[in-house]
Design a protein around this motif. Structure first.
Motif, mmCIF file in Angstrom:
data_model
loop_
_atom_site.group_PDB
_atom_site.id
_atom_site.type_symbol
_atom_site.label_atom_id
_atom_site.label_comp_id
_atom_site.label_asym_id
_atom_site.label_seq_id
_atom_site.Cartn_x
_atom_site.Cartn_y
_atom_site.Cartn_z
ATOM 1 N N VAL A 109 24.227 -3.619 8.498
ATOM 2 C CA VAL A 109 22.376 -3.191 8.806
ATOM 3 C C VAL A 109 22.277 -2.132 8.291
ATOM 4 O O VAL A 109 23.003 -1.264 8.599
ATOM 5 N N ASP A 110 21.554 -2.208 8.018
ATOM 6 C CA ASP A 110 20.722 -1.154 6.888
ATOM 7 C C ASP A 110 19.885 -0.697 7.755
ATOM 8 O O ASP A 110 18.926 -1.290 9.069
ATOM 9 N N SER A 111 19.252 0.922 7.951
ATOM 10 C CA SER A 111 18.151 0.866 8.550
ATOM 11 C C SER A 111 17.093 0.178 8.235
ATOM 12 O O SER A 111 17.208 -0.380 7.093
ATOM 13 N N PRO A 112 16.058 0.095 9.324
ATOM 14 C CA PRO A 112 14.332 -0.077 8.631
ATOM 15 C C PRO A 112 14.075 0.486 7.944
ATOM 16 O O PRO A 112 12.945 0.000 6.959
ATOM 17 N N GLU A 113 14.061 1.914 7.350
ATOM 18 C CA GLU A 113 13.527 2.284 6.335
ATOM 19 C C GLU A 113 13.711 2.089 4.730
ATOM 20 O O GLU A 113 12.896 2.112 3.917
ATOM 21 N N LEU A 114 15.279 1.476 4.348
ATOM 22 C CA LEU A 114 16.162 0.520 3.349
ATOM 23 C C LEU A 114 14.934 -0.839 3.640
ATOM 24 O O LEU A 114 15.273 -1.155 2.054
ATOM 25 N N PHE A 115 14.972 -0.941 4.269
ATOM 26 C CA PHE A 115 14.046 -2.615 4.517
ATOM 27 C C PHE A 115 12.978 -2.503 3.882
ATOM 28 O O PHE A 115 12.861 -3.123 3.102
ATOM 29 N N ALA A 116 12.069 -1.360 4.467
ATOM 30 C CA ALA A 116 11.108 -1.382 3.843
ATOM 31 C C ALA A 116 10.807 -0.801 2.408
ATOM 32 O O ALA A 116 9.870 -1.587 2.012
ATOM 33 N N LEU A 117 11.528 -0.164 2.168
ATOM 34 C CA LEU A 117 12.137 0.446 0.746
ATOM 35 C C LEU A 117 12.262 -1.328 0.112
ATOM 36 O O LEU A 117 11.522 -1.428 -1.541
ATOM 37 N N ARG A 118 13.199 -2.459 0.506
ATOM 38 C CA ARG A 118 13.287 -3.420 -0.504
ATOM 39 C C ARG A 118 12.080 -3.912 -0.558
ATOM 40 O O ARG A 118 11.431 -4.924 -1.525
ATOM 41 N N ARG A 119 11.411 -4.226 0.824
ATOM 42 C CA ARG A 119 10.174 -5.169 0.634
ATOM 43 C C ARG A 119 9.026 -4.278 -0.381
ATOM 44 O O ARG A 119 8.002 -5.341 -0.752
ATOM 45 N N GLU A 120 8.871 -3.774 -0.183
ATOM 46 C CA GLU A 120 7.513 -2.714 -1.261
ATOM 47 C C GLU A 120 8.497 -2.561 -2.344
ATOM 48 O O GLU A 120 7.938 -2.927 -3.496
ATOM 49 N N THR A 121 9.559 -2.564 -2.784
ATOM 50 C CA THR A 121 9.896 -2.503 -4.111
ATOM 51 C C THR A 121 9.270 -4.252 -4.769
ATOM 52 O O THR A 121 9.117 -4.474 -5.914
ATOM 53 N N LEU A 122 9.472 -5.134 -3.599
ATOM 54 C CA LEU A 122 9.613 -6.642 -4.272
ATOM 55 C C LEU A 122 7.927 -7.376 -4.347
ATOM 56 O O LEU A 122 7.504 -7.480 -5.483
#
Length: 942
Positions: free
Chosen positions: A114-127
């Motif tokens: 798993v990645d950090s929540p920060e990277l999950f947020a980056l992916r969410r933002e990218t989409l």
């Protein structure tokens, strides 16, 4: 460079929805991938293919070509292909059946990767940003490093909205036809509606076009000449070199000189053909030039066609018809019919003029309108109904104007042009006046005949020439301001360069036809640099196509003989967007033939102070008499005859101006520019320009990939990799690159890239995130939430299978669907906003959860299943919205075109049929959209 082999499996970084593809062909520099799941085929350049190798891991289940499953126990690589071992058998990559990679997200989660929540947020933002940029109404327009000039944006919007547009761009000199064409190309390429483009230009403009599309629009076109074609044929003797690249620039002279290359270019097929300086293509009812014939052949195989010319009708009605014939040979099949039909627009044009000016209509004009529409509709005009009047004007322009294939804006209808300040400089040499008059008489004779081959540079006597002495003084006076000097021949340019070289305090660059294209561009670039050459010495070749509007001092060292050639010279500086008034210096020797030309241009047609129209007609009537007068050995007699000629010319021009004003195709001009549409586009582009979202987003992406952003000025940075391993963006070299998010800063600096959502660096950042596993699985923790428990945040993507040349993004781009469920599977999305989670969630460990069989085997699968059901319902709603958007747009356009075709023959049957086919294809694609799980975040509440 990667080695591609047959049967290897890959996924597309830019189009993951295509599924897993298989290599079916590898040729010189190209690889062909077939994607069975979406029934698509793509051809990529090996050097820059956005492909990710698909490798299945132990524990994954795959199937062979007979559908027999295999649980992988071990993986090996042998001779470039993967071998999968399990169930006491081996399955080669070449033997794989229908396989997919949709299990990746869950697999990462169950494996504790798993990645950090920060990277999950980056992916969410990218989409989310990927969705927003694709559905934006100005997608493809924001990326141009250009001023937001209304008429240019209107034309680009109107043309790029059509299926396979075929139009003539014929704005007057200085209004920016090249920018209009580039805006159209950029939008069609960025949205995927075209992929193969051929730009045909005169040899002298090849590198200017190459630089223009690269610097302003980040489009890399390949220059094709005989050397390049021969080189490509060495590697593939049986191949067609024009199939080697998608974006090609070539010269019309090159193709005209080779029947073989012409046939290859024709057989290569093109989505769009662009032809600059189209007025040079000669055609008459009796015969056509080789250049015209080549463009005719190419235009018949190209789906779209853009012709650029500043003189659509000034070269004659027959010449104008010849260009329209290229656009639509079925519509413009007979010259006589064309001439007769053109007369029919005059009554409608007069009505449109009156309506636009708020003037009343005659009873006859009202009756004509009632026969075309209805009495009820026309009666609204009497009530001063502004909306009714506006709608009527729009319909008249749409249904009866010739603007479907022809766009023409004039300076008369535009604003933003500089003033022309003409300074006539009479010169004398008191000691040797007669000698100099004789010398300049010989020079004038050579100018008229083009006989310079036998002349040495010293015979111009430029070391002593009064014009050169004046020039040196003017350079010293104006320093450091830039000066453009244009004269008739390269021989004069070289002689002037030699004379100026004796004064090292002055720096001069040269531009003439004997230089290679690369040398011309380098010399022009040196002139453009703030600390570069002060003066650029140009032969007549500098008058066509080049833009030097950063300068505002022009020296006409001699006089061209044709009025339109003079206008071309002045047009290098007198262009829309020029920030300062232009000073035009005209030095001439008193008593020389040049004085006679200067006086005729100035007093007869006012060519130095105002834009000239109808120059070709003026030349045909008066040039032969002017030449006879200028050659007269008796200056006194010549001067007397000139006075008569000036009076006749001035009187003729008054009549000509009146006729041109009355004969102006006002309907065409109004249809070429709709201010309200343009203003709406500009507002939308400015809104994106001023939005800090892109700057903030790229800061996060660059930080993650070890790209340092060094502040240079407001919204301006130097980007460079922190380490060698950080070189993941091809557009960012090791030494760094300067970028800005501010349009005006970008326009003022050639060496600074303008970052927008259309820029390859921005799209590359999005692709870099989405084509990787960054943020696809995450675990976080919310402390002091008041209520312990477990929630799951999932990001699904509603995807449509990609179809080339179908701009589905306008209606249903890849759409992110966010769902949050609690441990019971209930939808709690509204209780856990993105802003709240970004602020509250901190990294957490998933290990203890994975040790629980209840969580792994029951709770997590059930939560994902519940979320998937919710996402699929959301997906159905988005599909309905996408269908509604598509039907509203295309049904309206199809109905409009069908109605127009009954009254306006400019509507092509194939355009309507194509619109119907596109609607049917889009409808099927949108209905087949499917939801895919892209990212999961487990959140524990304590």
């Amino acid at each position: 460079m990667r080695e591609f082999l047959l049967n290897q499996r890959y996924t597309s970084a830019g189009e993951p929805e295509l599924g897993v593809g298989v290599v079916t062909e590898v040729s010189k520099g190209k690889v062909r991938i077939s994607f069975p799941a979406s029934d698509e085929v793509r051809l990529y350049s090996i050097e820059s293919a956005p492909l990710l190798r698909t490798v299945f891991k132990p524990g994954h289940t795959i199937v062979d070509q007979q559908g027999q499953p295999l649980v992988i126990e071990e993986v090996k690589l042998e001779r470039g292909l993967y071998l999968y071992y399990g169930d006491d058998r081996t399955l080669s990559e070449a033997e794989l059946g229908d396989v997919s990679t949709s299990h990746t997200v869950e697999d990462r989660l169950f494996a504790g990767d798993v990645d950090s929540p920060e990277l999950f947020a980056l992916r969410r933002e990218t989409l989310d940003y990927n969705y927003q940029r694709r559905i934006s109404p100005v997608h493809g327009f924001v990326g141009g490093k250009v001023d937001l000039i209304p008429h240019q944006l209107y034309i680009a919007h109107e043309v790029s909205s059509r299926f396979a547009p075929r139009v003539l761009l014929s704005d007057q000199v200085g209004l920016g036809k090249t920018i209009e064409a580039c805006l159209i190309l950029h939008r069609l390429l960025v949205t995927g509606r075209i992929t193969r483009v051929l730009i045909l230009v005169p040899e002298s403009l090849i590198h200017q076009w190459f630089v223009e599309v690269l610097r302003r629009f980040n489009l890399w076109f390949n220059i094709f000449d005989e050397k390049r074609c021969a080189s490509l044929e060495k590697g593939a003797p049986e191949g067609n070199p024009f199939l080697d690249d998608q974006l090609v620039i070539s010269s019309i002279e090159f193709l005209a000189g080779s029947a073989k290359r012409t046939q290859q270019a024709v057989s290569a097929g093109w989505d769009m053909l662009v032809v600059d300086e189209a007025h040079h293509l000669e055609w008459s009812v009796e015969e056509a030039s080789p250049e015209y014939s080549i463009v005719d052949l190419l235009s018949r195989v190209a789906k779209g066609l853009l012709l650029l010319t500043a003189t659509p009708e000034q070269l004659g009605v027959e010449s104008h018809f010849a260009r329209l014939r290229l656009l639509d040979p079925n519509r413009y099949a007979d010259f006589r019919d064309f001439v007769k039909e053109s007369e029919g627009y005059k009554d409608i044009a007069a009505i449109v003029e009156k309506l636009s000016a708020g003037k009343g209509l005659t009873a006859k004009e009202k009756t004509l309108l009632e026969s075309m529409f209805s009495k009820e509709r026309i009666s609204l005009l009497a009530n001063k109904d502004e909306q009714a009047t506006h709608n009527l004007i729009e319909d008249l322009l749409d249904q009866y104007g010739p603007g479907r294939v022809l766009f023409r804006n004039t300076r008369l209808a535009m604003s933003g042009f500089p003033k022309r300040i003409a300074q006539l400089i009479p010169l004398r040499d008191e000691e040797n006046q007669r000698v100099w008059i004789e010398r300049l008489r010989n020079e004038f004779s050579d100018d008229m005949q083009g006989t310079f081959e036998s002349r040495g540079g010293q015979e111009f006597w430029f070391d002593e020439d009064p014009r050169v002495k004046w020039l040196l003084g003017k350079m010293e006076e104006l320093e450091p301001a830039k000066i453009l000097l244009i004269c008739t021949s390269k021989e004069k340019v070289l002689a002037l360069e030699s004379a100026l070289s004796k004064f090292p305090e002055f720096t001069a660059s040269v531009f003439h036809e004997d230089l290679t294209l690369v040398q011309r561009d380098r010399n022009a670039a040196w002139f453009a640099e703030p600390d570069g050459a002060q003066i650029l010495l140009c032969s007549e070749i500098g008058s066509e196509g080049r833009n030097f509007q950063f300068a505002h001092h022009l020296v006409l060292f001699d006089m061209p003989f044709h009025p339109e050639l003079l206008e071309q010279r002045i047009g290098r500086l007198d262009r829309i967007g020029q920030k300062k008034d232009i000073t035009i210096f005209i030095p001439y020797l008193v008593g020389s033939p040049q004085e006679l030309l200067v006086r005729w241009f100035h007093e007869g047609i006012n060519a130095f102070n105002a834009n000239l129209e109808g120059g070709d007609m003026i030349s045909k009537l008066f040039s032969s008499r002017l030449l006879t007068i200028a050659k007269n050995t008796s200056f006194e007699v010549a001067e007397t005859e000139l006075e008569v000629l000036i009076a006749e010319t001035a009187e003729y021009q008054k009549v000509l101006k009146k006729n041109l004003a009355e004969g102006r195709d006002s309907m065409l001009e109004m249809n070429s520019f709709r201010p309200k549409v343009a203003e709406r586009l500009i507002q939308q582009i400015r809104q994106e320009d001023n939005d800090p979202a892109l700057e903030t987003y790229l800061t996060k992406v660059f930080r993650h990939f070890d790209i340092e952003m060094e502040d240079l000025a407001a919204r301006t940075y130097l980007l460079h990799p922190v380490s060698f391993s950080a070189s993941v963006f091809p557009a960012i070299p090791r030494e760094g690159v300067q970028v800005t998010f501010d349009r005006q800063s970008a326009l003022s600096r050639e060496d600074v890239s303008f970052l927008t959502w259309d820029h390859p660096m921005a799209t590359g950042a999005i692709d870099k995130v989405l084509s990787s596993t960054i943020g696809t699985a995450s675990c976080g923790l919310i402390r002091r939430s008041g209520k312990p428990g477990l929630v799951l945040e999932l990001i699904f993507v509603l995807e449509t299978s990609g179809k080339q040349r179908i701009d589905i993004d306008r209606f249903l781009p890849h759409t992110p669907l966010r769902v949050v469920v609690d441990h019971t599977g209930d939808d709690v999305t509204e209780s856990f906003s993105v802003a709240m989670l970004n602020k509250s969630v901190v990294p957490g460990k998933i290990d203890s959860l994975l040790e629980s069989n209840l969580f792994v085997e029951t709770m997590l699968p059930d939560m994902i299943a519940s979320a998937t059901e919710i996402a699929e319902e959301m997906g159905e709603n988005e599909i309905e919205k996408g269908l509604a958007r598509m039907r509203h747009t295309l049904d309206h356009e199809i109905n409009r075109l069908s109605a127009l075709q009954k009254k306006n023959k400019d509507i092509r049957v194939d355009e309507i049929q194509a619109a119907i086919a596109e609607r049917n294809t889009l409808s099927a694609l949108i209905k087949r959209a499917r939801v895919r799980l892209d990212a999961v975040q487990v959140i524990r509440r304590e």
